[in-house]
Design a protein around this motif. Sequence first.
Motif, short mmCIF file in Angstrom:
data_model
loop_
_atom_site.label_atom_id
_atom_site.label_comp_id
_atom_site.label_asym_id
_atom_site.label_seq_id
_atom_site.Cartn_x
_atom_site.Cartn_y
_atom_site.Cartn_z
N UNK A 31 -44.61 -39.22 5.14
CA UNK A 31 -44.79 -37.95 5.84
C UNK A 31 -45.79 -37.06 5.09
N UNK A 32 -45.68 -37.04 3.77
CA UNK A 32 -46.61 -36.24 2.97
C UNK A 32 -48.04 -36.74 3.14
N UNK A 33 -48.22 -38.06 3.24
CA UNK A 33 -49.55 -38.62 3.48
C UNK A 33 -50.08 -38.17 4.84
N UNK A 54 -67.18 -50.00 9.76
CA UNK A 54 -66.70 -49.10 8.72
C UNK A 54 -65.19 -48.90 8.86
N UNK A 55 -64.57 -48.50 7.76
CA UNK A 55 -63.15 -48.22 7.77
C UNK A 55 -62.57 -48.31 6.37
N UNK A 56 -61.43 -47.67 6.19
CA UNK A 56 -60.74 -47.71 4.90
C UNK A 56 -59.28 -48.08 5.13
N UNK A 57 -58.85 -49.15 4.47
CA UNK A 57 -57.46 -49.60 4.53
C UNK A 57 -56.83 -49.29 3.18
N UNK A 58 -55.74 -48.52 3.20
CA UNK A 58 -55.02 -48.17 1.97
C UNK A 58 -53.59 -48.64 2.12
N UNK A 59 -53.15 -49.49 1.23
CA UNK A 59 -51.79 -50.03 1.29
C UNK A 59 -51.00 -49.53 0.10
N UNK A 60 -49.79 -49.06 0.37
CA UNK A 60 -48.92 -48.58 -0.69
C UNK A 60 -48.20 -49.77 -1.32
N UNK A 62 -68.98 -51.85 6.24
CA UNK A 62 -68.48 -51.00 5.16
C UNK A 62 -66.98 -50.77 5.36
N UNK A 63 -66.24 -51.87 5.36
CA UNK A 63 -64.78 -51.81 5.49
C UNK A 63 -64.19 -52.07 4.12
N UNK A 64 -63.43 -51.10 3.63
CA UNK A 64 -62.88 -51.18 2.28
C UNK A 64 -61.36 -51.34 2.34
N UNK A 65 -60.81 -52.00 1.34
CA UNK A 65 -59.36 -52.19 1.24
C UNK A 65 -58.92 -51.95 -0.20
N UNK A 66 -57.97 -51.05 -0.38
CA UNK A 66 -57.46 -50.69 -1.70
C UNK A 66 -55.96 -50.45 -1.65
N UNK A 67 -55.35 -50.42 -2.81
CA UNK A 67 -53.91 -50.14 -2.92
C UNK A 67 -53.66 -48.92 -3.80
N UNK A 68 -52.54 -48.28 -3.55
CA UNK A 68 -51.99 -47.27 -4.46
C UNK A 68 -50.63 -47.78 -4.93
N UNK A 69 -50.41 -47.77 -6.23
CA UNK A 69 -49.15 -48.26 -6.81
C UNK A 69 -48.39 -47.10 -7.43
N UNK A 97 -53.99 -39.52 -3.93
CA UNK A 97 -54.68 -40.78 -4.21
C UNK A 97 -55.08 -41.48 -2.91
N UNK A 98 -54.19 -41.44 -1.93
CA UNK A 98 -54.50 -42.04 -0.63
C UNK A 98 -55.68 -41.32 0.02
N UNK A 99 -55.67 -39.99 -0.04
CA UNK A 99 -56.77 -39.21 0.53
C UNK A 99 -58.10 -39.60 -0.10
N UNK A 100 -58.12 -39.74 -1.41
CA UNK A 100 -59.34 -40.14 -2.11
C UNK A 100 -59.85 -41.48 -1.61
#
Length: 241
Positions: free
Chosen positions: A20-22, A126-132, A171-178, A216-219
């Motif tokens: 929810x905060x995200x 283009x796109x950004x995938x962020x996985x927790x 320009x499709x990026x994929x990253x994680x936040x731990x 971190x997700x926003x970044x």
Amino acid sequence: MNRIEGKVALVTGGARGIGRTIVEKLASEGAEIVISCDMGEATFEQTNVRHEILNVTDRETIKELVKKIKDEFGRIDILVNNAGITKDAPFVRMSEDAWDAVINVNLKGVFNVTQAVAPLMTKNKKGSIVTISSVVGLYGNIGQTNYAATKGGVIAMTKTWSKELARKGAQVRANCVAPGFIATPMTDVLPEEVIQGMLDRTSLGKLGMPEDIANAVLFLASDESAYITGQTIEVSGGLAL
């Protein structure tokens, strides 16, 4: 200055807690629309947030939702895979049902949603995938064999997606936040000695806040991280195991 001005974002597990905060963070930073998805109902004050009921194990419903977003907005710029569950038990006593449930939501669920969204991103180039993920996926944790497997698994999938989805110039990026130990309603009910044990293992000596994860997700969702892909950002206050 809004950091994701005009973007279309989809966030799973968005009804409460960190999710929810995200959702609220992305909405406050100029997103055209943030679609929050969860198993239960939720309401948001922000007019650029819409909530949808979604089970990340239901592939047909996921496809229908992605088509609905595509038909209305033409794109999904940001995907945040946040939906997850825990069913903890010592490894030797963990039931098959507990294993399957966590794998299906935390690992296969991420696969399901990303597989539905990725073609739209690659088509739009283009796109950004962020996985927790979790520090448990990096270091393991007693009683969480199933959870650790999923959180390590999403890191491995993310590294693979960063290679596959950027082919042909997309320009499709994929990253994680731990995340490490984060103050949530779940930690509010823990005994004081358990909380102190968490603090003793954290260099900064305090629990993180959901806002720390959302930042971190926003970044990673924003163009500020346009040259970052295949990475896992640990937000743990300097966790030491």
